[in-house]
Design an enzyme around this catalytic site. Sequence first.
Site, short mmCIF file in Angstrom:
data_model
loop_
_atom_site.label_atom_id
_atom_site.label_comp_id
_atom_site.label_asym_id
_atom_site.label_seq_id
_atom_site.Cartn_x
_atom_site.Cartn_y
_atom_site.Cartn_z
N LYS A 192 0.21 -3.01 -12.61
CA LYS A 192 1.14 -1.89 -12.61
C LYS A 192 2.50 -2.33 -12.07
CE LYS A 192 2.85 1.33 -10.33
NZ LYS A 192 4.19 1.52 -10.89
N GLU A 267 1.24 -7.27 0.64
CA GLU A 267 2.48 -7.96 1.03
C GLU A 267 3.51 -6.88 1.26
OE1 GLU A 267 2.87 -11.09 1.50
OE2 GLU A 267 0.98 -11.80 0.64
N CYS A 301 11.90 -9.62 0.26
CA CYS A 301 11.03 -9.27 1.40
C CYS A 301 11.27 -10.20 2.59
CB CYS A 301 9.58 -9.26 0.96
SG CYS A 301 9.15 -10.68 -0.01
N GLU A 399 13.52 -1.84 8.32
CA GLU A 399 13.90 -2.66 7.17
C GLU A 399 14.95 -1.90 6.36
OE1 GLU A 399 11.03 -3.10 3.97
OE2 GLU A 399 11.52 -5.24 3.93
P1 NAP Z 1 6.98 0.90 -2.92
O1 NAP Z 1 7.51 2.25 -3.08
O2 NAP Z 1 5.97 0.64 -1.91
O3 NAP Z 1 6.49 0.46 -4.39
C1 NAP Z 1 5.86 -0.74 -4.70
C2 NAP Z 1 4.91 -0.53 -5.86
O4 NAP Z 1 3.89 0.39 -5.49
C3 NAP Z 1 5.56 0.08 -7.10
O5 NAP Z 1 4.93 -0.42 -8.25
C4 NAP Z 1 5.25 1.56 -6.91
O6 NAP Z 1 5.32 2.29 -8.12
C5 NAP Z 1 3.85 1.50 -6.39
N1 NAP Z 1 3.43 2.69 -5.65
C6 NAP Z 1 4.19 3.65 -5.08
N2 NAP Z 1 3.41 4.58 -4.50
C7 NAP Z 1 2.13 4.21 -4.70
C8 NAP Z 1 0.86 4.76 -4.33
N3 NAP Z 1 0.75 5.89 -3.63
N4 NAP Z 1 -0.25 4.10 -4.70
C9 NAP Z 1 -0.18 2.95 -5.39
N5 NAP Z 1 0.99 2.38 -5.78
C10 NAP Z 1 2.13 3.00 -5.42
O7 NAP Z 1 8.07 -0.15 -2.57
P2 NAP Z 1 9.55 -0.18 -3.09
O8 NAP Z 1 10.31 0.77 -2.23
O9 NAP Z 1 9.55 0.02 -4.54
O10 NAP Z 1 9.90 -1.72 -2.77
C11 NAP Z 1 10.57 -2.17 -1.63
C12 NAP Z 1 9.61 -2.54 -0.51
O11 NAP Z 1 8.68 -3.53 -0.91
C13 NAP Z 1 10.30 -3.12 0.69
O12 NAP Z 1 9.81 -2.50 1.84
C14 NAP Z 1 9.92 -4.60 0.69
O13 NAP Z 1 9.89 -5.28 1.90
C15 NAP Z 1 8.61 -4.57 0.07
N6 NAP Z 1 8.36 -5.87 -0.55
C16 NAP Z 1 7.55 -6.75 0.09
C17 NAP Z 1 7.31 -7.99 -0.46
C18 NAP Z 1 6.40 -8.99 0.19
O14 NAP Z 1 6.07 -9.98 -0.43
N7 NAP Z 1 5.95 -8.80 1.41
C19 NAP Z 1 7.89 -8.34 -1.65
C20 NAP Z 1 8.72 -7.42 -2.27
C21 NAP Z 1 8.94 -6.18 -1.70
P3 NAP Z 1 6.67 3.10 -8.48
O15 NAP Z 1 7.67 2.10 -8.82
O16 NAP Z 1 6.29 3.91 -9.63
O17 NAP Z 1 7.03 3.91 -7.27
#
Ligand code: NAP
Length: 495
Positions: A192, A267, A301, A399
């Site tokens: 996804k 992650e 990240c 963050e």
């Molecule tokens: P996010 O809202 O957590 O979304 C990440 C993924 O999860 C997207 O595909 C999202 O789909 C999906 N998602 C959202 N709600 C969900 C739920 N309830 N159940 C299952 N999946 C769900 O994160 P973001 O705001 O898009 O991304 C930024 C964050 O990711 C930052 O905090 C960053 O640090 C973190 N990040 C961490 C790493 C690492 O390697 N540690 C790498 C990259 C990013 P939708 O797009 O449809 O909402």
Amino acid sequence: MTYSMSPSVKQRLSQPQRLLIDGHWLLASDGNVSDVYNPSSGEVIASAASATAADTELAVAAARRSFDERTWTGLTPAQRGKILWRIGDLLEQHGDEIAELEMLDAGKAFNGARHGEIPFAADCFRYYAGWCTKIEGSTKDLSTVPNQDFHIYTRREPIGVAALIVPWNGPLVQAAWKIAPALAAGCSCVVKPATQTPLSAVRLGELMIEAGVPAGVINILLGRGSSIGQLLAEHSKVDKVSFTGSTEVGKRIIDAAKGNLKKVSLELGGKSPVIIFEDANLKEAIAGAAQAIFSHAGQVCVAGSRLYVHENVYEQVVQGIADLAKNMTVGPATESGFDMGPLISKGHLNGVFQMVKAGQEEGARVAAGGRMIEGQGGYFMEPTVLADTNHAMSVVNEEIFGPVLVAMRFNDIEEVIAMANDSQYGLAASIWTQDISKAHKTAAAIKAGILWINCHAVPDMAVPFGGYKQSGWGRENGYEALLQYTELKSVIVKL
Ligand code: NAP
Ligand code: MG
């Protein structure tokens, strides 16, 4: 030079992006689509099917069936390895097109994507292609029962159906980091991508099928995380969920996974410290610290978002980074020559700007940037340095995931280690010094999954990557990631 879309991408984006379920490319069962934006211009560039719960059931069922019928594991490890290798080749062969998609969708500069993400994703598939033939168990000697013959061995078996949930900041590479080890281990997958960035995942799906991944083994669901992502995390027929994204959603995944106690790897976010000692090569450290936070506009990240500088060189270093920030050009990823591109969305840009404002209200001094750049259509933020911050401030603790550096001074090694570890996160860190003892002592004391000394964010497929504390569970990359898509079985035989 003004960008004009290549004919192949134009053709591709004229149709809604489809779901890959059991080898078929489908629209959502209710016909729903969502808009896909170019963050450099704010324009809608495509639409993507938005999968329903029923589509999710079909994708999970296809993955389940292919796994239970040994569609993938029935091939020899060498055959699977060849297919993974071929995916790497196809990614490079179609590198121009996929880099263009990544540029349009995620706001990555074309050259950066073409010469960074594409070879890196290709290498990821090749790295795990090599592992397919090297997944081994071990033998043991029984030590508890005397005078009896036993044969004892362990087997590494694929965990089953893996749901792979990918964020928008590295759509292609983050997908590759999950898909390649999952396939190498023998899992069937439901991927996804983030709603904001579906394009490269769809193209990767086509290439995986072309390379020979059988129908049902790889499924791609586009659509909302809060609905279908959540369903995947809850689903009783899914054995494993690997998630990259925010810590907040990561915790929701853990709750959702409880039903069948599926295995979870996460992650999550970071607030990674960059520590510059007095004896560092300051020219390199200043350039390295700027790169650590401003690369991909801080939407990384492992971005080096907290800067700690020894008090004797603090002013010089902060001024040096601020000068670099002020001289950076910011503009559309679709035009070459800019140092920094857009943030992913208007909402995210606003969030980053609000954080900077809160930092100023809490007493931070703006040494560079601090404003949104308006009037270009896209979502641009100035590279920002907030000086004289402290650990009582939200900008230091939370963050931001944008081009915002918070700077603090320190006096000695114990103090900086305590400050660096005073965070809910523990993903990465970098240490800048010429003193090898100081470098290694600090590296040992910092609670983070990956440390760099005199560099930052240098990646390698063989090097495990992941977080301490609330930055996650488990590791990506290396042999360690492969193991997270396996179960370990022990067999004890009385001869
Ligand atoms: P996010 O809202 O957590 O979304 C990440 C993924 O999860 C997207 O595909 C999202 O789909 C999906 N998602 C959202 N709600 C969900 C739920 N309830 N159940 C299952 N999946 C769900 O994160 P973001 O705001 O898009 O991304 C930024 C964050 O990711 C930052 O905090 C960053 O640090 C973190 N990040 C961490 C790493 C690492 O390697 N540690 C790498 C990259 C990013 P939708 O797009 O449809 O909402
Ligand atoms: Mg989101």
